[in-house]
Design an enzyme around this catalytic site. Structure first.
Site, PDB file in Angstrom:
ATOM      1  N   ASP A 176      -6.050  13.355 -41.157  1.00  0.00           N
ATOM      2  CA  ASP A 176      -7.453  13.292 -41.563  1.00  0.00           C
ATOM      3  C   ASP A 176      -7.651  13.901 -42.950  1.00  0.00           C
ATOM      4  O   ASP A 176      -6.707  14.401 -43.571  1.00  0.00           O
ATOM      5  CB  ASP A 176      -8.326  13.996 -40.514  1.00  0.00           C
ATOM      6  CG  ASP A 176      -7.764  15.365 -40.126  1.00  0.00           C
ATOM      7  OD1 ASP A 176      -7.254  16.062 -41.033  1.00  0.00           O
ATOM      8  OD2 ASP A 176      -7.804  15.721 -38.927  1.00  0.00           O
ATOM      9  N   ASP A 194      -6.289  16.274 -33.153  1.00  0.00           N
ATOM     10  CA  ASP A 194      -6.464  15.080 -32.309  1.00  0.00           C
ATOM     11  C   ASP A 194      -5.291  14.114 -32.425  1.00  0.00           C
ATOM     12  O   ASP A 194      -5.329  13.002 -31.893  1.00  0.00           O
ATOM     13  CB  ASP A 194      -7.792  14.364 -32.632  1.00  0.00           C
ATOM     14  CG  ASP A 194      -7.801  13.770 -34.035  1.00  0.00           C
ATOM     15  OD1 ASP A 194      -6.821  13.974 -34.780  1.00  0.00           O
ATOM     16  OD2 ASP A 194      -8.796  13.085 -34.378  1.00  0.00           O
ATOM     17  N   GLU A 237      -3.366  -6.014 -54.940  1.00  0.00           N
ATOM     18  CA  GLU A 237      -2.255  -6.417 -54.075  1.00  0.00           C
ATOM     19  C   GLU A 237      -2.263  -7.944 -53.992  1.00  0.00           C
ATOM     20  O   GLU A 237      -3.283  -8.537 -53.620  1.00  0.00           O
ATOM     21  CB  GLU A 237      -2.422  -5.816 -52.680  1.00  0.00           C
ATOM     22  CG  GLU A 237      -1.179  -6.016 -51.823  1.00  0.00           C
ATOM     23  CD  GLU A 237      -1.459  -6.093 -50.331  1.00  0.00           C
ATOM     24  OE1 GLU A 237      -0.555  -5.791 -49.550  1.00  0.00           O
ATOM     25  OE2 GLU A 237      -2.590  -6.480 -49.943  1.00  0.00           O
ATOM     26  N   ASN A 290      -7.334  18.699 -37.224  1.00  0.00           N
ATOM     27  CA  ASN A 290      -8.203  19.049 -36.089  1.00  0.00           C
ATOM     28  C   ASN A 290      -7.541  18.843 -34.727  1.00  0.00           C
ATOM     29  O   ASN A 290      -8.205  18.888 -33.695  1.00  0.00           O
ATOM     30  CB  ASN A 290      -9.531  18.278 -36.155  1.00  0.00           C
ATOM     31  CG  ASN A 290      -9.324  16.773 -36.004  1.00  0.00           C
ATOM     32  OD1 ASN A 290      -8.178  16.325 -35.881  1.00  0.00           O
ATOM     33  ND2 ASN A 290     -10.400  16.022 -36.012  1.00  0.00           N
ATOM     34  N   ASP A 332      -8.836   2.405 -51.293  1.00  0.00           N
ATOM     35  CA  ASP A 332      -8.396   1.072 -50.915  1.00  0.00           C
ATOM     36  C   ASP A 332      -9.653   0.215 -50.812  1.00  0.00           C
ATOM     37  O   ASP A 332     -10.642   0.629 -50.200  1.00  0.00           O
ATOM     38  CB  ASP A 332      -7.684   1.138 -49.552  1.00  0.00           C
ATOM     39  CG  ASP A 332      -6.484   0.219 -49.479  1.00  0.00           C
ATOM     40  OD1 ASP A 332      -6.663  -0.978 -49.737  1.00  0.00           O
ATOM     41  OD2 ASP A 332      -5.389   0.706 -49.155  1.00  0.00           O
ATOM     42  N   ASP A 355      -6.891  -4.786 -51.687  1.00  0.00           N
ATOM     43  CA  ASP A 355      -6.125  -5.415 -50.608  1.00  0.00           C
ATOM     44  C   ASP A 355      -6.141  -6.949 -50.736  1.00  0.00           C
ATOM     45  O   ASP A 355      -7.215  -7.543 -50.850  1.00  0.00           O
ATOM     46  CB  ASP A 355      -6.793  -4.991 -49.290  1.00  0.00           C
ATOM     47  CG  ASP A 355      -5.945  -5.274 -48.079  1.00  0.00           C
ATOM     48  OD1 ASP A 355      -4.910  -4.629 -47.925  1.00  0.00           O
ATOM     49  OD2 ASP A 355      -6.342  -6.145 -47.278  1.00  0.00           O
ATOM     50  N   HIS A 386       3.116   1.366 -46.822  1.00  0.00           N
ATOM     51  CA  HIS A 386       2.820   1.389 -45.384  1.00  0.00           C
ATOM     52  C   HIS A 386       3.091   0.049 -44.701  1.00  0.00           C
ATOM     53  O   HIS A 386       2.945  -0.053 -43.486  1.00  0.00           O
ATOM     54  CB  HIS A 386       1.358   1.785 -45.189  1.00  0.00           C
ATOM     55  CG  HIS A 386       0.418   0.758 -45.761  1.00  0.00           C
ATOM     56  ND1 HIS A 386       0.333   0.492 -47.106  1.00  0.00           N
ATOM     57  CD2 HIS A 386      -0.442  -0.093 -45.163  1.00  0.00           C
ATOM     58  CE1 HIS A 386      -0.550  -0.461 -47.309  1.00  0.00           C
ATOM     59  NE2 HIS A 386      -1.042  -0.831 -46.147  1.00  0.00           N
ATOM     60  N   ASP A 387       3.428  -0.988 -45.489  1.00  0.00           N
ATOM     61  CA  ASP A 387       3.728  -2.296 -44.899  1.00  0.00           C
ATOM     62  C   ASP A 387       5.216  -2.626 -44.929  1.00  0.00           C
ATOM     63  O   ASP A 387       5.622  -3.705 -44.496  1.00  0.00           O
ATOM     64  CB  ASP A 387       3.002  -3.406 -45.691  1.00  0.00           C
ATOM     65  CG  ASP A 387       1.493  -3.338 -45.548  1.00  0.00           C
ATOM     66  OD1 ASP A 387       1.013  -2.890 -44.485  1.00  0.00           O
ATOM     67  OD2 ASP A 387       0.798  -3.733 -46.497  1.00  0.00           O
ATOM     68  N   ASP A 421      -2.698  16.355 -39.892  1.00  0.00           N
ATOM     69  CA  ASP A 421      -3.814  16.395 -38.932  1.00  0.00           C
ATOM     70  C   ASP A 421      -4.380  17.808 -38.886  1.00  0.00           C
ATOM     71  O   ASP A 421      -3.697  18.736 -38.455  1.00  0.00           O
ATOM     72  CB  ASP A 421      -3.271  15.952 -37.564  1.00  0.00           C
ATOM     73  CG  ASP A 421      -4.293  16.141 -36.450  1.00  0.00           C
ATOM     74  OD1 ASP A 421      -5.505  16.227 -36.755  1.00  0.00           O
ATOM     75  OD2 ASP A 421      -3.866  16.197 -35.276  1.00  0.00           O
TER      76      ASP A 421
HETATM   77  C1  NOJ Z   1      -2.463  -5.636 -46.737  1.00  0.00           C
HETATM   78  C2  NOJ Z   1      -2.424  -4.239 -46.216  1.00  0.00           C
HETATM   79  O1  NOJ Z   1      -1.566  -3.464 -47.015  1.00  0.00           O
HETATM   80  C3  NOJ Z   1      -1.987  -4.311 -44.768  1.00  0.00           C
HETATM   81  O2  NOJ Z   1      -1.687  -3.060 -44.231  1.00  0.00           O
HETATM   82  C4  NOJ Z   1      -3.087  -4.998 -44.007  1.00  0.00           C
HETATM   83  O3  NOJ Z   1      -2.675  -5.187 -42.674  1.00  0.00           O
HETATM   84  C5  NOJ Z   1      -3.425  -6.359 -44.609  1.00  0.00           C
HETATM   85  N1  NOJ Z   1      -3.501  -6.349 -46.031  1.00  0.00           N
HETATM   86  C6  NOJ Z   1      -4.757  -6.834 -44.091  1.00  0.00           C
HETATM   87  O4  NOJ Z   1      -5.788  -6.053 -44.621  1.00  0.00           O
END
Ligand code: NOJ
Length: 576
Positions: A42, A38, A275, A36, A111, A225, A348-349, A34
């Site tokens: 970023d 907040d 994905e 700035n 993405d 995605d 991240h999932d 980050d």
């Molecule tokens: C897959 C993404 O990696 C995930 O983070 C997102 O919530 C879903 N697709 C919906 O876009």
């Protein structure tokens, strides 16, 4: 993508595609750095930390979404594909970042979220304005069924008017009634993420034009995605049809995309990765065969679904090494001659890989480096998720108030409403929630961990005083970062790592992950003790273990590792 349609070479022809030797690094911008104050990471923060990625030696940076968005799903709900969300910065900063990434010899991948938009995207605002709106058909609408002939909001068939009983990935029904026009729209994710109708040619044109604008701007490709979900044939929306089927049009859509967006960009090294939840090896062969001109590689989900129980992804099963080996090696073999693998253990999932597959306590260094070594020595393009290169662990949250993820919170609320024990749910989240991987990257020790000066949007992991970039990079032989750096360099230097064939050894061994990679006369032997106890190697495993002269260790995580005993979580790569 290779540089031209006529020269669209895959990995098994000459010359191999550039991404066979590449490693991709994923940035989840809001948690990276980050600049700035907040509390949200970023573009400025990314620009300040590019040296870290350059030192690591990665070839490509993939940015999770930075477009304008109401942030219902942290940017995976886009309201303007052509602008940067003010939370992250400006287009001018984005251009500066692209130039800086390129100047350091890396590439930048965006993405691409085009299965759905935000409900605040002007396309959807127009589409829902009336049944006759020109863009009405850019989304998926269905009339309510006569009450009692459709499903209710809880998904009970015959109890309401929903067109099908489908559930959204984020809990609740996949259909929401638009009161103004009296029809339901489909959303496979949150109700603020309406699905686009890819059967509409104008919509496809608009998406391709947008992709072309980003490539003209200088980006080097896209991570797409849930791209296998875009083809929803009208019949597949019928009640009773299987859930979110992969419609037959998917291959046509991707080939059209290739023609309209990539084919004419000769002389540029671009990359596309799709994905694809639910994709099989046979599907992946078709999606990634070089001569079909669809995608360079896909993210498959088989190996990260092995510890999901039947009820949901939050139904946690114990880790099973034999099943993991079986799955990954099937993909290695399946895509050996046609297509290409993406390699990942976290993003991240997913929960943090060291917490999920390794030992994030006593053997954190050893198991984090073992996981990295096993993954990076497979055939395919490895993806490093931010923080994994320093062995970051799960978040360790104990209260629902600490969570920010829409999927986790909706599941918790829905399950509590259905009578589940909150403590039990919190335990499941502690293991499985997406927020485990979304905590801020700790760059140094101290209260704010060098992430920024503001209160972070989500809490830091409690161990940030010891697990941080500064401490890890100063840890000499016990630096996870240094180990990753060597793995990435090895792929650059060694054709056998990039292109060698794969053979799994001892498939039924519950503690040993062993395999060879072979290219011409060269062979690497990978030996990984996936356990917290010493492991005695059987010399019958491989001839290299029966020779008098000790084979050269190319890379390992226990200094002086040799002989037939592997220390807890020891990994050794031998030139055999
Ligand atoms: C897959 C993404 O990696 C995930 O983070 C997102 O919530 C879903 N697709 C919906 O876009």
């Amino acid at each position: 993508m290779s540089d031209s349609t006529t020269n669209d070479t895959g990995p098994t022809t000459t010359p191999p595609a550039w991404w066979t030797t590449a490693t991709v690094y994923q940035i989840y911008p809001r948690s990276f750095a980050d600049s700035n104050g907040d509390g949200v990471g970023d573009l400025g923060g990314i620009r300040q930390r590019l040296g870290h990625l350059h030192d690591l030696g990665v070839d490509v940076i993939w940015l999770s979404p930075i477009y304008r968005s109401p942030q219902a799903d942290n940017g995976y709900d886009i309201s303007d594909y052509d602008d940067v969300d003010p939370l992250f910065g400006t287009l001018a900063e984005f251009d500066a970042l692209t130039d800086e990434v390129h100047a350091l010899g890396m590439k930048l991948v965006m993405d691409l979220v085009v299965n759905h938009t935000s409900d605040e995207h002007p396309w959807f605002v127009e589409a829902r304005s009336s049944r006759d709106a020109p863009k009405r058909d850019w989304y998926l609408w269905r009339d309510p069924l006569p009450t009692g002939q459709g499903a209710d909001a809880a998904g009970t068939p015959g109890a309401g008017s929903h067109p099908t009983a489908w559930r959204s990935a984020f809990s609740g029904p996949a259909w929401t009634l638009d009161e103004g026009t009296g029809q339901y729209y489909l959303h496979m994710f949150a109700s603020k993420q309406p699905d686009l109708n890819w059967e509409n040619p104008d919509l496809r044109r608009a998406v391709f034009d947008m992709m072309n604008r980003w490539l003209d701007r200088g980006v080097d490709g896209f991570r797409m995605d849930v791209i296998n979900h875009i083809a929803k044939e009208p019949t597949s929306l019928a009640p009773g049809a299987s859930h979110f089927v992969m419609g037959g049009q998917i291959h046509d859509h991707l080939r059209e995309m290739h023609r309209e967006v990539f084919a004419h960009r000769t002389g540029r090294e671009l990359i596309t990765v799709g994905e694809m939840p639910g994709v099989t090896v046979d599907d992946a062969k078709l999606f990634t065969a070089a001569d079909r001109h669809e995608l360079d590689m896909v993210f498959q989900f088989e190996h990260v679904g092995l510890d999901h129980g039947p009820a949901s992804k939050f139904d946690n099963l114990p880790f099973d090494l034999v099943a993991l080996k079986r799955s990954l090696s099937r993909w290695q073999e399946g895509l050996a001659d046609q297509g290409w693998n993406s390699l990942y253990l976290g993003n991240h999932d997913q929960p943090r890989s060291v917490s999920r597959f390794g030992d994030d306590g006593r053997y954190r260094f050893e198991s984090a480096t073992l996981l990295a070594t096993v993954l990076h020595l497979h055939r395919g393009t490895p993806y490093v998720y931010q923080g994994d290169e320093i062995g970051m662990t799960n978040a360790g949250f104990t209260s629902i108030e600490q969570y920010r993820d829409i999927e986790s919170i909706n599941w918790f609320d829905e399950s509590v409403a259905a009578g589940a024990d909150p403590e039990h749910l919190l335990e499941a989240l502690r293991f499985r929630s997406r927020d485990n991987a979304r905590t801020p990257v700790p760059w140094s020790g101290g209260a704010a961990a060098g992430f920024g000066t503001g209160t972070p949007w989500i809490e830091l992991v409690a161990n940030h005083d010891t697990v941080n970039v500064e401490a890890d990079r100063a840890a000499g032989e016990r630096s996870v970062f240094e180990h990753y750096r060597r793995l990435i360099a090895l792929r650059h230097e060694s054709p056998v790592v990039a292109l060698g064939s794969f053979e799994l050894l001892a498939p039924d061994d519950e503690r040993l992950y062993a395999f060879t990679r072979t290219l011409g006369d060269e062979q690497l032997l990978v030996l990984a003790n996936w356990s917290g106890e010493a492991y005695e190697l059987d010399p019958a495993l491989h001839p290299a273990l029966r020779r008098r002269s000790v084979p050269q260790v190319v890379i390992g995580n226990v200094p002086g590792g040799a002989g037939l005993t592997l220390a807890p979580w020891e990994v050794r790569v031998l030139r055999s």
